[in-house]
Design a protein around this motif. Structure first.
Motif, PDB file in Angstrom:
ATOM      1  N   LEU A   1       2.130  14.433 -10.760  1.00 49.43           N
ATOM      2  CA  LEU A   1       3.079  15.454 -11.200  1.00 49.43           C
ATOM      3  C   LEU A   1       2.803  15.856 -12.640  1.00 49.43           C
ATOM      4  CD1 LEU A   1       6.458  14.012  -9.818  1.00 49.43           C
ATOM      5  CD2 LEU A   1       5.013  15.778  -8.782  1.00 49.43           C
ATOM      6  N   SER A   2       3.174  17.058 -12.983  1.00 55.25           N
ATOM      7  CA  SER A   2       3.085  17.496 -14.384  1.00 55.25           C
ATOM      8  C   SER A   2       4.080  16.697 -15.223  1.00 55.25           C
ATOM      9  CB  SER A   2       3.386  18.990 -14.478  1.00 55.25           C
ATOM     10  OG  SER A   2       4.690  19.265 -13.982  1.00 55.25           O
ATOM     11  N   GLU A   3       3.890  16.747 -16.532  1.00 53.67           N
ATOM     12  CA  GLU A   3       4.706  15.932 -17.425  1.00 53.67           C
ATOM     13  C   GLU A   3       6.174  16.346 -17.340  1.00 53.67           C
ATOM     14  OE1 GLU A   3       5.013  14.834 -22.195  1.00 53.67           O
ATOM     15  OE2 GLU A   3       3.394  16.088 -21.423  1.00 53.67           O
TER      16      GLU A   3
ATOM     17  N   LEU B   1       0.821  -1.205   0.000  1.00 54.11           N
ATOM     18  CA  LEU B   1       0.000   0.000   0.000  1.00 54.11           C
ATOM     19  C   LEU B   1       0.864   1.268   0.000  1.00 54.11           C
ATOM     20  CD1 LEU B   1      -2.962  -0.981   2.345  1.00 54.11           C
ATOM     21  CD2 LEU B   1      -2.701  -1.307  -0.115  1.00 54.11           C
ATOM     22  N   PRO B   2       1.986   1.299   0.721  1.00 54.59           N
ATOM     23  CA  PRO B   2       2.853   2.477   0.588  1.00 54.59           C
ATOM     24  C   PRO B   2       3.345   2.690  -0.840  1.00 54.59           C
ATOM     25  CG  PRO B   2       3.404   1.302   2.591  1.00 54.59           C
ATOM     26  CD  PRO B   2       2.433   0.437   1.840  1.00 54.59           C
ATOM     27  N   ALA B   3       3.658   1.609  -1.570  1.00 56.50           N
ATOM     28  CA  ALA B   3       4.093   1.772  -2.956  1.00 56.50           C
ATOM     29  C   ALA B   3       2.993   2.377  -3.811  1.00 56.50           C
ATOM     30  CB  ALA B   3       4.526   0.413  -3.521  1.00 56.50           C
ATOM     31  N   VAL B   4       1.759   1.949  -3.595  1.00 51.84           N
ATOM     32  CA  VAL B   4       0.633   2.509  -4.346  1.00 51.84           C
ATOM     33  C   VAL B   4       0.511   4.009  -4.076  1.00 51.84           C
ATOM     34  CG1 VAL B   4      -1.883   2.485  -4.557  1.00 51.84           C
ATOM     35  CG2 VAL B   4      -0.620   0.334  -4.439  1.00 51.84           C
ATOM     36  N   ARG B   5       0.676   4.414  -2.850  1.00 47.58           N
ATOM     37  CA  ARG B   5       0.556   5.829  -2.497  1.00 47.58           C
ATOM     38  C   ARG B   5       1.710   6.648  -3.087  1.00 47.58           C
ATOM     39  NH1 ARG B   5      -0.443   5.449   3.897  1.00 47.58           N
ATOM     40  NH2 ARG B   5      -0.567   7.736   3.747  1.00 47.58           N
ATOM     41  N   LEU B   6       2.906   6.093  -3.087  1.00 49.80           N
ATOM     42  CA  LEU B   6       4.039   6.807  -3.677  1.00 49.80           C
ATOM     43  C   LEU B   6       3.847   6.989  -5.181  1.00 49.80           C
ATOM     44  CD1 LEU B   6       6.971   5.100  -1.757  1.00 49.80           C
ATOM     45  CD2 LEU B   6       6.152   7.437  -1.452  1.00 49.80           C
ATOM     46  N   CYS B   7       3.376   5.940  -5.828  1.00 47.03           N
ATOM     47  CA  CYS B   7       3.159   6.038  -7.273  1.00 47.03           C
ATOM     48  C   CYS B   7       2.033   7.025  -7.606  1.00 47.03           C
ATOM     49  CB  CYS B   7       2.869   4.662  -7.855  1.00 47.03           C
ATOM     50  SG  CYS B   7       4.327   3.583  -7.878  1.00 47.03           S
ATOM     51  N   ALA B   8       1.050   7.135  -6.731  1.00 48.72           N
ATOM     52  CA  ALA B   8      -0.015   8.121  -6.944  1.00 48.72           C
ATOM     53  C   ALA B   8       0.543   9.542  -6.892  1.00 48.72           C
ATOM     54  CB  ALA B   8      -1.111   7.942  -5.901  1.00 48.72           C
TER      55      ALA B   8
ATOM     56  N   TRP C   1      12.391   4.385  -2.722  1.00 46.68           N
ATOM     57  CA  TRP C   1      11.867   4.742  -1.402  1.00 46.68           C
ATOM     58  C   TRP C   1      12.915   4.566  -0.310  1.00 46.68           C
ATOM     59  CZ3 TRP C   1       9.191   7.356   1.715  1.00 46.68           C
ATOM     60  CH2 TRP C   1       8.835   6.907   2.992  1.00 46.68           C
ATOM     61  N   MET C   2      13.539   3.420  -0.250  1.00 46.83           N
ATOM     62  CA  MET C   2      14.404   3.124   0.887  1.00 46.83           C
ATOM     63  C   MET C   2      15.786   3.765   0.789  1.00 46.83           C
ATOM     64  SD  MET C   2      12.749   1.496   3.168  1.00 46.83           S
ATOM     65  CE  MET C   2      14.038   0.792   4.199  1.00 46.83           C
ATOM     66  N   LYS C   3      16.321   3.868  -0.423  1.00 55.24           N
ATOM     67  CA  LYS C   3      17.703   4.346  -0.573  1.00 55.24           C
ATOM     68  C   LYS C   3      17.791   5.826  -0.946  1.00 55.24           C
ATOM     69  CE  LYS C   3      21.100   1.966  -0.988  1.00 55.24           C
ATOM     70  NZ  LYS C   3      22.204   1.669  -0.047  1.00 55.24           N
ATOM     71  N   HIS C   4      16.706   6.416  -1.447  1.00 54.92           N
ATOM     72  CA  HIS C   4      16.812   7.779  -1.957  1.00 54.92           C
ATOM     73  C   HIS C   4      15.723   8.715  -1.423  1.00 54.92           C
ATOM     74  CE1 HIS C   4      20.030   6.596  -4.689  1.00 54.92           C
ATOM     75  NE2 HIS C   4      19.348   5.471  -4.864  1.00 54.92           N
TER      76      HIS C   4
ATOM     77  N   GLY D   1       1.032   3.053 -14.039  1.00 52.48           N
ATOM     78  CA  GLY D   1       0.106   1.932 -14.193  1.00 52.48           C
ATOM     79  C   GLY D   1       0.471   0.686 -13.419  1.00 52.48           C
ATOM     80  N   TRP D   2       1.602   0.697 -12.726  1.00 50.90           N
ATOM     81  CA  TRP D   2       2.012  -0.465 -11.919  1.00 50.90           C
ATOM     82  C   TRP D   2       1.073  -0.627 -10.731  1.00 50.90           C
ATOM     83  CZ3 TRP D   2       5.460  -0.059  -7.254  1.00 50.90           C
ATOM     84  CH2 TRP D   2       5.809  -1.316  -6.745  1.00 50.90           C
TER      85      TRP D   2
END
Length: 785
Positions: free
Chosen positions: A551-553, A539-546, A587-590, A568-569
């Motif tokens: 973001l703008s292009e 669920l954290p990955a889904v929120r990060l991707c959202a 997420w974890m390293k950067h 779309g992942w």
């Protein structure tokens, strides 16, 4: 068809008994009485795990140096501070009727196997030859006096919080550990948070650290003994509180395909070889239970007994407090208490040390517990009070009562005997009743919340423990299921003025995913339960991707290309997934380090916040505030883009320039390293290891797979997993990783690891007919004539 068999004559056994080892290494023990059964359990634990349980005992009792030399003296000294030293009659009475007799039989069984290795040295595990040591005899008290192998909380967090607040504020500390339910973080009168050093954690860290065998430690001289006081990093202690959790759930028959309840339990702890857990079947007239426990402890804590099934996860009750004392001017041996002064209690104990003379060292205690730190210049001492020091607090020994329950109601009633660790029990019985019970000794703090160190002068004393029935519980939940994953699960309607239970919990993403799947499944099956235990949806990955999608292009290819990979992942951290590899490395390293740098500019504070509270950090990304500067959203977006570009370049270096060839499992791998590997010859050092095994998941997925950042090796997660079909017991399933046996020569040393890594199971057989059909080895045990 005949199976390989042997007959062993054993002193201490009253009647013939047998051990049937099935195709998957699970031992099924049958005895004519309970006394013989627990004797047999001790014998069998030593047969399969002698090196492990011998090391467990020596570490817990503070006897490592006698085998391994001066490099272990400091760890022995630390461990002895946390042994139970109270009244043994009260200790035995706290667990179950007959607990002392059970532990006596169990210890006698271990000793019987040790005697057998002396008569037949070929049975001795190879580690003893490697180290030139011998297994020791046990006493019944050894089983219960050792506390430091258990999980408890929150002394380390209190000291960390004091250091964060001394340098920053409560909002910053929430990035390390969120507070739920919300409560104040004001220091108690007379407490200077800036005067509580991180060094006060050293004794506790050392006492609870695993045993390591670095060549330099093994070669240490007596003069070098006290160099080995930092055998575990502070980060290891912090990660243990965030990664050593668990999942479990119980589903009513009204929501299953069969109409019978299903119970699932997969406790998460640090990975090791052999596994922390051990599956065993215990059968004697009037008692027939199967499941998992710890090999050095009699009974089982997860499993079923033919009428009632039970599983557990860690529940966030606060069972520790740090006390700060003013010592007397001119006499640092005395500390202020009430209207007078009390002497620090000093105990002299002897320590055998291989290759050196016997040593006499001092252990120090206040009325509350072991002294962690003394500062004569500040006139200050710091000590720890823990439920470990109370009768009945040996880990999992409450199972000796609970595992006998013939109904959910009996199971709940038995939890008055459950001391540590504090847990969420889920249970179900053959009548169809299902329930959740929180259990564990929970101190009543009349005038504080347990989140910061407090004065040891008598102004902050425990007022006993909450009665077991006052802890949260639900019988036959309205939703038709109950699930826990170490999240904050105190009932929403619990009165605000009710005694505090705890305020620190694991971030909720695992629990939310599990509950979401169960709510959508009104025909739950064992197969569905297994899929959920191995679920890699983050669920954290889904929120990060959202956040990225909003973001703008981007015209900059360094950002546009990784954004396209994640677009779309679905957020599944599958072992064969390229987006999963990118998202986790990002997420974890950067991103996470970059975010913490923004929110905590002081490097000293930032180091105290790691690894960071996932929910708190992601919420700040979703709702940026002025911590980001005058343009919070713009600064947040720049951080997302910059760290994503760096993560993409990082993965190109790690896995090659073609993202289509990236796989999360190429980085993220299970590996079970034997503790002796560092001292073995180079050509042999990996012979006793199991792995690498490509794995999906992370610390935020139901398939919990916490990893170290240096090489992404999985260090914590599920070892044993159980799926129990309540009433159709032979349909139940299990897995243990890497295998059941601790003997590298055994076929069951690492045989289950490939199944475990790919989410598969083996049967947890219960009925006599099915066990006999699956027997691959039969050991008959007979008393002397």
């Amino acid at each position: 068809m005949s199976v390989p068999s042997e007959t062993i004559t054993l002193d201490g056994l009253d009647s013939p008994a047998e051990i049937r080892v099935d195709h998957w290494g699970v031992s099924h023990l049958r005895a004519a009485s309970e006394a013989d059964l627990f004797f047999l359990q001790g014998f069998n634990a030593a047969r399969d795990r002698l090196w492990q349980i011998d090391l467990w005992r020596k570490r817990g009792l503070g006897m490592l140096a006698a085998d391994f030399g001066p490099g272990y003296l400091a760890q022995d000294h630390a461990a002895r501070h946390f042994l139970y030293r109270g009244d043994m009659a009260a200790e035995w009475a706290a667990y179950a009727s007959g607990a002392e007799a059970i532990c006596q039989a169990f210890a006698a069984g271990i000793n019987a196997y040790v005697a057998l290795t002396e008569a037949e040295p070929g049975r001795l595990p190879p580690e003893f030859a490697l180290f030139g040591t011998r297994p020791a005899r046990w006493q019944a008290e050894d089983v219960v006096r050792i506390r430091t192998h258990a999980l408890t909380r929150n002394a380390a967090s209190e000291i960390l919080r004091a250091n964060v607040l001394a340098r920053s504020d409560a909002a910053t500390d929430a990035l390390r550990a969120a507070i739920e339910p919300p409560t104040g973080l004001d220091a108690a009168p007379g407490i200077d948070l800036g005067a509580i050093p991180l060094e006060a954690l050293r004794l506790f860290k050392l006492a609870t650290a695993p045993v390591t065998f670095e060549p330099a430690r093994r070669a240490a001289t007596l003069d070098e003994a006290w160099r080995w006081t930092e055998v575990t990093d502070l980060g290891d202690v912090v990660r243990a509180t965030t990664e050593e959790g668990s999942n479990n759930w119980v589903v009513s028959g009204a929501r299953t395909a069969t109409g019978r309840p299903i119970l699932a339990s997969d406790p998460h702890r640090a990975h090791a070889i052999p596994s922390l857990r051990y599956l065993v079947h215990l059968s004697a007239p009037g008692f027939d239970a199967i499941g998992a426990g710890e090999p050095a402890v009699p009974g089982i804590s997860i499993g079923h007994n033919g009428t009632t099934a039970f599983g557990l996860t860690i529940f966030g009750a606060d069972q520790e407090d740090v006390y700060v004392y003013e010592t007397q001017a001119g006499d640092p041996e005395r500390y202020r208490y009430a209207d007078g002064w009390e002497a620090i209690r000093r105990i002299e104990e002897r320590f055998n040390v291989a290759g050196a003379p016997e040593q006499t060292l001092t252990l120090s205690f206040t009325r509350h517990g072991p002294v962690l730190h003394e500062d004569p210049v500040r006139r200050q001492a710091i000590a720890l009070r823990s439920v470990w020091l109370e009768p009945g607090s040996a880990a999992y020994l409450g199972s000796l009562s609970a595992m006998r329950a013939t109904s959910v109601a009996e199971f709940g009633a038995a939890l008055t005997h459950w001391g540590t660790p504090s847990v969420n029990h889920v249970c179900a019985d053959t009548s169809g009743t299902v329930a959740w019970y929180a259990a564990g000794f929970t101190p009543i703090r009349p005038n504080w919340n347990g989140l910061l160190p407090v004065p040891g002068d008598g102004s902050h004393e425990w007022a006993g423990f909450l009665p077991a029935e006052a802890l949260p519980h639900v019988v036959n939940p309205a939703e038709g299921f109950f699930a826990t994953a170490n999240e904050m699960n105190l009932p929403a309607d619990r009165p605000a003025d009710a005694p505090s239970i705890g305020h620190e919990w694991i971030e909720p993403s695992r629990a939310e995913r599990i509950k979401g799947v169960l709510r959508a499944d009104d025909r739950h099956t064992l197969e569905a339960a297994g899929a959920l235990q191995n679920d890699v949806q983050s669920l954290p990955a889904v929120r990060l991707c959202a956040l990225l999608a909003a973001l703008s292009e981007d015209r900059d290819r360094a950002v546009a290309e990784p954004r396209a990979l994640l677009a779309g992942w679905d957020g599944r951290l599958a072992a064969d997934s390229a987006p999963a590899a990118l998202c986790e490395v990002w997420w974890m390293k950067h991103l996470r380090p970059g975010l913490l740098e923004v929110l905590a500019p002081d490097p000293a504070v930032r180091a105290l916040l790691l690894p960071g509270h996932v929910e708190s950090l992601i919420r700040l990304l979703e709702q940026p505030d002025l911590c980001f500067g005058p343009d919070p959203a713009g600064a947040r977006d720049r951080l997302l883009r910059a760290t994503l570009a760096r993560a993409f370049a990082d993965l190109c270096r790690r896995l090659g320039p073609d993202p289509s060839a990236w796989r999360w499992g190429d980085l993220h791998h299970g590996y079970f390293e034997h503790a002796a590997a560092p001292i073995r010859a180079q050509s042999e050092r990996t012979e006793w290891d199991v792995g690498p095994l490509p794995l999906g998941g992370s610390r935020s997925t139901p398939a919990h797979a916490g990893y170290r950042l240096s090489d992404f090796r999985v260090t914590a997660g599920a070892s044993v997993r159980l799926l129990i079909d309540v009433g159709n017991w032979d349909a139940s399933l299990c897995i243990n990783a890497p295998g059941q046996s601790g003997d590298p020569a055994s076929p069951h040393y690492g045989d289950l690891a490939p199944l475990w890594a790919t989410g598969r199971y083996v049967p947890l057989l219960y009925t006599t007919e099915r066990v006999e059909d699956a027997t691959s080895r039969l050991i008959r045990l007979v008393p002397p004539r």
